[in-house]
Every structure is written in C-alpha cells, then in structure tokens.
Design a protein around this motif. Structure first.
Motif, PDB file in Angstrom:
ATOM      1  N   ALA A 139      -7.930   1.027  -7.317  1.00  0.00           N
ATOM      2  CA  ALA A 139      -6.308   1.490  -7.628  1.00  0.00           C
ATOM      3  C   ALA A 139      -5.790   2.276  -6.527  1.00  0.00           C
ATOM      4  O   ALA A 139      -4.540   2.006  -6.178  1.00  0.00           O
ATOM      5  CB  ALA A 139      -6.529   2.692  -8.921  1.00  0.00           C
ATOM      6  N   ALA A 140      -6.533   3.025  -5.708  1.00  0.00           N
ATOM      7  CA  ALA A 140      -5.961   3.642  -4.610  1.00  0.00           C
ATOM      8  C   ALA A 140      -5.533   2.440  -3.332  1.00  0.00           C
ATOM      9  O   ALA A 140      -4.625   2.914  -2.691  1.00  0.00           O
ATOM     10  CB  ALA A 140      -6.892   4.541  -4.032  1.00  0.00           C
ATOM     11  N   ASP A 141      -6.454   1.496  -3.379  1.00  0.00           N
ATOM     12  CA  ASP A 141      -6.235   0.533  -2.407  1.00  0.00           C
ATOM     13  C   ASP A 141      -4.711  -0.059  -2.592  1.00  0.00           C
ATOM     14  O   ASP A 141      -3.819  -0.255  -1.979  1.00  0.00           O
ATOM     15  CB  ASP A 141      -7.312  -0.547  -2.288  1.00  0.00           C
ATOM     16  N   LEU A 142      -4.591  -0.617  -4.132  1.00  0.00           N
ATOM     17  CA  LEU A 142      -3.296  -1.116  -4.452  1.00  0.00           C
ATOM     18  C   LEU A 142      -2.241  -0.345  -4.096  1.00  0.00           C
ATOM     19  O   LEU A 142      -1.186  -0.857  -3.759  1.00  0.00           O
ATOM     20  CB  LEU A 142      -3.508  -1.458  -5.964  1.00  0.00           C
ATOM     21  N   GLN A 143      -2.288   1.032  -4.585  1.00  0.00           N
ATOM     22  CA  GLN A 143      -1.237   2.041  -4.278  1.00  0.00           C
ATOM     23  C   GLN A 143      -0.770   1.905  -2.841  1.00  0.00           C
ATOM     24  O   GLN A 143       0.156   2.058  -2.626  1.00  0.00           O
ATOM     25  CB  GLN A 143      -1.516   3.273  -5.037  1.00  0.00           C
ATOM     26  N   PHE A 144      -1.838   2.006  -1.828  1.00  0.00           N
ATOM     27  CA  PHE A 144      -1.595   1.986  -0.574  1.00  0.00           C
ATOM     28  C   PHE A 144      -0.596   0.835  -0.112  1.00  0.00           C
ATOM     29  O   PHE A 144       0.349   1.009   0.595  1.00  0.00           O
ATOM     30  CB  PHE A 144      -3.005   1.950   0.248  1.00  0.00           C
ATOM     31  N   HIS A 145      -0.964  -0.339  -0.664  1.00  0.00           N
ATOM     32  CA  HIS A 145      -0.068  -1.671  -0.278  1.00  0.00           C
ATOM     33  C   HIS A 145       1.242  -1.514  -0.835  1.00  0.00           C
ATOM     34  O   HIS A 145       2.189  -1.830  -0.279  1.00  0.00           O
ATOM     35  CB  HIS A 145      -0.988  -2.666  -0.450  1.00  0.00           C
ATOM     36  N   ARG A 146       1.302  -0.982  -2.100  1.00  0.00           N
ATOM     37  CA  ARG A 146       2.337  -0.899  -3.015  1.00  0.00           C
ATOM     38  C   ARG A 146       3.464   0.037  -2.257  1.00  0.00           C
ATOM     39  O   ARG A 146       4.590  -0.269  -2.142  1.00  0.00           O
ATOM     40  CB  ARG A 146       2.209  -0.443  -4.308  1.00  0.00           C
ATOM     41  N   LEU A 147       2.913   0.859  -1.627  1.00  0.00           N
ATOM     42  CA  LEU A 147       3.770   2.096  -1.077  1.00  0.00           C
ATOM     43  C   LEU A 147       4.578   1.299   0.410  1.00  0.00           C
ATOM     44  O   LEU A 147       5.786   1.458   0.453  1.00  0.00           O
ATOM     45  CB  LEU A 147       2.914   2.953  -0.459  1.00  0.00           C
ATOM     46  N   VAL A 148       3.866   0.438   0.992  1.00  0.00           N
ATOM     47  CA  VAL A 148       4.470  -0.275   2.079  1.00  0.00           C
ATOM     48  C   VAL A 148       5.561  -1.175   1.508  1.00  0.00           C
ATOM     49  O   VAL A 148       6.523  -1.011   2.269  1.00  0.00           O
ATOM     50  CB  VAL A 148       3.320  -1.053   2.659  1.00  0.00           C
ATOM     51  N   VAL A 149       5.129  -1.697   0.531  1.00  0.00           N
ATOM     52  CA  VAL A 149       6.282  -2.579  -0.015  1.00  0.00           C
ATOM     53  C   VAL A 149       7.419  -2.097  -0.696  1.00  0.00           C
ATOM     54  O   VAL A 149       8.538  -2.229  -0.228  1.00  0.00           O
ATOM     55  CB  VAL A 149       5.711  -3.677  -1.015  1.00  0.00           C
ATOM     56  N   GLU A 150       7.083  -0.849  -1.299  1.00  0.00           N
ATOM     57  CA  GLU A 150       8.170  -0.151  -2.128  1.00  0.00           C
ATOM     58  C   GLU A 150       9.015   0.630  -0.772  1.00  0.00           C
ATOM     59  O   GLU A 150      10.282   0.490  -0.834  1.00  0.00           O
ATOM     60  CB  GLU A 150       7.608   0.723  -2.966  1.00  0.00           C
ATOM     61  N   LYS A 151       8.646   1.117   0.051  1.00  0.00           N
ATOM     62  CA  LYS A 151       9.395   1.886   1.295  1.00  0.00           C
ATOM     63  C   LYS A 151      10.029   0.997   1.958  1.00  0.00           C
ATOM     64  O   LYS A 151      10.976   1.387   2.908  1.00  0.00           O
ATOM     65  CB  LYS A 151       8.341   2.834   1.944  1.00  0.00           C
ATOM     66  N   SER A 152       9.600  -0.245   2.065  1.00  0.00           N
ATOM     67  CA  SER A 152      10.494  -1.363   2.978  1.00  0.00           C
ATOM     68  C   SER A 152      11.808  -1.396   2.377  1.00  0.00           C
ATOM     69  O   SER A 152      12.783  -1.938   3.205  1.00  0.00           O
ATOM     70  CB  SER A 152       9.784  -2.598   3.005  1.00  0.00           C
ATOM     71  N   GLY A 153      12.107  -1.252   1.363  1.00  0.00           N
ATOM     72  CA  GLY A 153      13.285  -1.187   0.604  1.00  0.00           C
ATOM     73  C   GLY A 153      13.717  -2.389   0.125  1.00  0.00           C
ATOM     74  O   GLY A 153      14.928  -2.671  -0.583  1.00  0.00           O
ATOM     75  N   ASN A 154      12.927  -3.288   0.064  1.00  0.00           N
ATOM     76  CA  ASN A 154      13.162  -4.733  -0.485  1.00  0.00           C
ATOM     77  C   ASN A 154      12.923  -4.862  -1.877  1.00  0.00           C
ATOM     78  O   ASN A 154      11.670  -5.073  -2.070  1.00  0.00           O
ATOM     79  CB  ASN A 154      12.602  -5.812   0.438  1.00  0.00           C
ATOM     80  N   ARG A 155      13.641  -4.747  -2.857  1.00  0.00           N
ATOM     81  CA  ARG A 155      13.483  -4.713  -4.147  1.00  0.00           C
ATOM     82  C   ARG A 155      12.940  -5.867  -4.702  1.00  0.00           C
ATOM     83  O   ARG A 155      11.944  -6.003  -5.750  1.00  0.00           O
ATOM     84  CB  ARG A 155      14.572  -4.358  -4.983  1.00  0.00           C
ATOM     85  N   ARG A 156      13.151  -7.100  -4.096  1.00  0.00           N
ATOM     86  CA  ARG A 156      12.615  -8.448  -4.358  1.00  0.00           C
ATOM     87  C   ARG A 156      11.177  -8.328  -4.082  1.00  0.00           C
ATOM     88  O   ARG A 156      10.542  -9.143  -4.959  1.00  0.00           O
ATOM     89  CB  ARG A 156      13.471  -9.371  -3.673  1.00  0.00           C
ATOM     90  N   PHE A 157      10.743  -8.118  -2.913  1.00  0.00           N
ATOM     91  CA  PHE A 157       9.591  -7.919  -2.608  1.00  0.00           C
ATOM     92  C   PHE A 157       8.602  -7.172  -3.334  1.00  0.00           C
ATOM     93  O   PHE A 157       7.597  -7.491  -3.992  1.00  0.00           O
ATOM     94  CB  PHE A 157       9.341  -7.384  -1.158  1.00  0.00           C
ATOM     95  N   LEU A 158       9.155  -6.035  -4.081  1.00  0.00           N
ATOM     96  CA  LEU A 158       8.239  -4.867  -4.600  1.00  0.00           C
ATOM     97  C   LEU A 158       8.290  -5.681  -6.177  1.00  0.00           C
ATOM     98  O   LEU A 158       7.460  -5.682  -6.847  1.00  0.00           O
ATOM     99  CB  LEU A 158       9.124  -3.555  -4.893  1.00  0.00           C
ATOM    100  N   ALA A 159       9.278  -6.349  -6.695  1.00  0.00           N
ATOM    101  CA  ALA A 159       9.080  -7.020  -7.884  1.00  0.00           C
ATOM    102  C   ALA A 159       8.121  -8.112  -7.956  1.00  0.00           C
ATOM    103  O   ALA A 159       7.268  -8.158  -8.951  1.00  0.00           O
ATOM    104  CB  ALA A 159      10.625  -7.729  -8.120  1.00  0.00           C
ATOM    105  N   VAL A 160       8.095  -8.875  -6.694  1.00  0.00           N
ATOM    106  CA  VAL A 160       6.992  -9.945  -6.827  1.00  0.00           C
ATOM    107  C   VAL A 160       5.641  -9.265  -6.712  1.00  0.00           C
ATOM    108  O   VAL A 160       4.527  -9.478  -7.200  1.00  0.00           O
ATOM    109  CB  VAL A 160       7.099 -11.035  -5.575  1.00  0.00           C
ATOM    110  N   PHE A 161       5.518  -8.235  -5.908  1.00  0.00           N
ATOM    111  CA  PHE A 161       4.384  -7.474  -5.785  1.00  0.00           C
ATOM    112  C   PHE A 161       3.781  -6.909  -6.959  1.00  0.00           C
ATOM    113  O   PHE A 161       2.685  -7.038  -7.352  1.00  0.00           O
ATOM    114  CB  PHE A 161       4.513  -6.400  -4.774  1.00  0.00           C
ATOM    115  N   ASP A 162       4.799  -6.334  -7.940  1.00  0.00           N
ATOM    116  CA  ASP A 162       4.248  -5.711  -9.272  1.00  0.00           C
ATOM    117  C   ASP A 162       3.924  -6.722  -9.991  1.00  0.00           C
ATOM    118  O   ASP A 162       2.936  -6.631 -10.867  1.00  0.00           O
ATOM    119  CB  ASP A 162       5.477  -4.871  -9.665  1.00  0.00           C
ATOM    120  N   THR A 163       4.528  -7.937 -10.032  1.00  0.00           N
ATOM    121  CA  THR A 163       4.065  -9.217 -10.882  1.00  0.00           C
ATOM    122  C   THR A 163       2.718  -9.425 -10.512  1.00  0.00           C
ATOM    123  O   THR A 163       1.836  -9.962 -11.446  1.00  0.00           O
ATOM    124  CB  THR A 163       4.953 -10.390 -10.853  1.00  0.00           C
ATOM    125  N   LEU A 164       2.447  -9.466  -9.418  1.00  0.00           N
ATOM    126  CA  LEU A 164       1.018  -9.776  -8.959  1.00  0.00           C
ATOM    127  C   LEU A 164      -0.114  -8.891  -9.024  1.00  0.00           C
ATOM    128  O   LEU A 164      -1.199  -9.160  -8.673  1.00  0.00           O
ATOM    129  CB  LEU A 164       1.046 -10.348  -7.466  1.00  0.00           C
TER     130      LEU A 164
END
Length: 239
Positions: A139-164
């Motif tokens: 869970a901590a590993d997933l959140q690490f990577h999600r933070l990079v995607v989220e803070k990049s500011g690209n909402r489309r990237f984040l939506a795909v990441f969360d789907t996966l």
C-alpha cells in the motif's frame, strides 16, 4: 489405508494470524502452488493451519485489496487470473504514465512540494519491510507512485493510474516475492527522489524507466517460467 494428503500449509500460532496467512497465501500464489483461477477455500486452509475461518477470511480480504484474489458472491475467494502477457502490458502502461509523470512533475516545478511526502512513504515502506508486513508495504509503495502521478498535475494520467490500482498492487506483491530483499526494494525508491531533485526531466524519466523496467523484467520473466511448467526460480538479488 491411504495416507492423508500432504497439507499445503503448516499450522500457525495465534499471533498476527491474518497477516501471516496473507503472506503465506501470497507465496503460494507466486510460487505457482496456488494457480490462477484456483478457489481459496477458507475452511480447508483453516483446517490445515489449525486456525478458525475468521483470520483466513481477513487474509483473503487483504489479498483482494492487494489485487491477488477476487471474491465471488456466495462462492468465496479465487486466485486472480493473471499471466505474463497481462503483467507485461501493465508494466508497459505504467512506464508510459509514470515516466512522463516524473518528467512533468519536474517541468511544472512540483518537486519541492512533494519530496517530503515521498520520503514519508519511503519511511513507511522501509518500516513495513523490516517488520515483514507485506500488505502494508504494498500500500505504501502504491501511494509513493501515485503521489508522483498526482502531483504531476495531469488528471488523465491519474485517472488511468487509479483504474490500474488493483493490478499495480498485484504486480507490486509479486515483486516482493520475486526479488530477494524487499527492504532494499523500498530503499531503491530513493533513486527516483534523487533524480526528481536534480531538476532534469531526462534524469527523472531515466530513474523511473530503470525502477519499473527492472521489476518488469524480473516479474514477467518469473511468470513466463511458471507458465512453461518449470519450478519457480529462486529470488533474484536486487540490483
């Protein structure tokens, strides 16, 4: 008289049962002893381990949240069907998203605002690894990577990441078993933080390429060996 069949799992003491059962089930899945599509019988596992069904059920829920098991109404838990090609495509998509998320994070100047959070996740990963708490480390590993995607500011990237997310968690669980040093795996995330702090987009891309690429090669290769009907190879040393 025919002898009783060799049990799949040993009996356990009654401390931290659900976590220990979850770890043993994870090892059985990754080693190929429990195969994709197999039913994970709460009653049979509880009987073999000498425990009640409650901690087995909780372990099943933990592995469902990690993406390794799926539940079916009135039927219980089943090992998720996932093969080497599925995993390879998951990693390929992750590379596309996370490589460019890392570069974009540098480009938009978001690195200073996220470094402290990334270090906190890294500390959690290292701590959970030391304690052998695989599910929490995932869970901590997933959140690490999600933070990079989220803070990049690209909402489309984040939506795909969360789907996966569940598939990413599943592949992360596999990494912990394929490599021989989960503690070192956690520390290797520091390479991503260091690359982000250089302020160089290409350095950020390269760090993410390396981090995900090494895992992709090991996990996909591991599953191709299993699919060929060979025994699971020994854990690989972490580079």
């Amino acid at each position: 008289m025919a002898s009783d069949p060799q049990p799949l799992f040993p009996k356990l003491a009654r401390d931290a049962l659900s976590q220990r059962i979850a770890q043993m089930l994870t090892e059985a899945i990754v080693s190929g002893r429990l195969k994709p599509g197999d039913r994970v019988s709460e009653s049979a596992i509880a009987r073999e381990m000498g425990v009640s069904r409650a901690p087995v059920r909780e372990a099943g829920r933990l592995l469902e949240s990690a993406g390794l098991l799926v539940s079916q109404a009135n039927r219980g838990f089943f090992v998720r069907t996932i093969n080497a090609d599925d995993l390879d495509q998951i990693y390929e998509l992750r590379l596309c998203i996370e490589r460019e998320s890392a570069a974009r994070l540098v480009r938009v100047g978001g690195v200073p605002g996220v470094v402290a959070e990334l270090h906190r996740q890294l500390d959690k990963m290292t701590g959970w690894s030391t304690d052998g708490q695989v599910i929490h480390q995932i869970a901590a590993d997933l959140q690490f990577h999600r933070l990079v995607v989220e803070k990049s500011g690209n909402r489309r990237f984040l939506a795909v990441f969360d789907t996966l997310a569940s598939e990413i968690q599943a592949s992360t669980a596999l990494i912990e078993r394929v490599f021989d040093d989960p503690h070192k795996i956690a520390r290797n995330h520091l390479l991503i933080i260091d690359a982000l702090e250089t302020g160089d987009q290409d350095e950020a891309r390269a760090a993410m390429d390396y981090h995900i690429g090494v895992a992709r090669e090991a996990v996909v290769g591991h599953f191709r060996v299993l699919e060929a009907g060979h025994p699971a190879p020994p854990p690989r040393p972490v580079p």
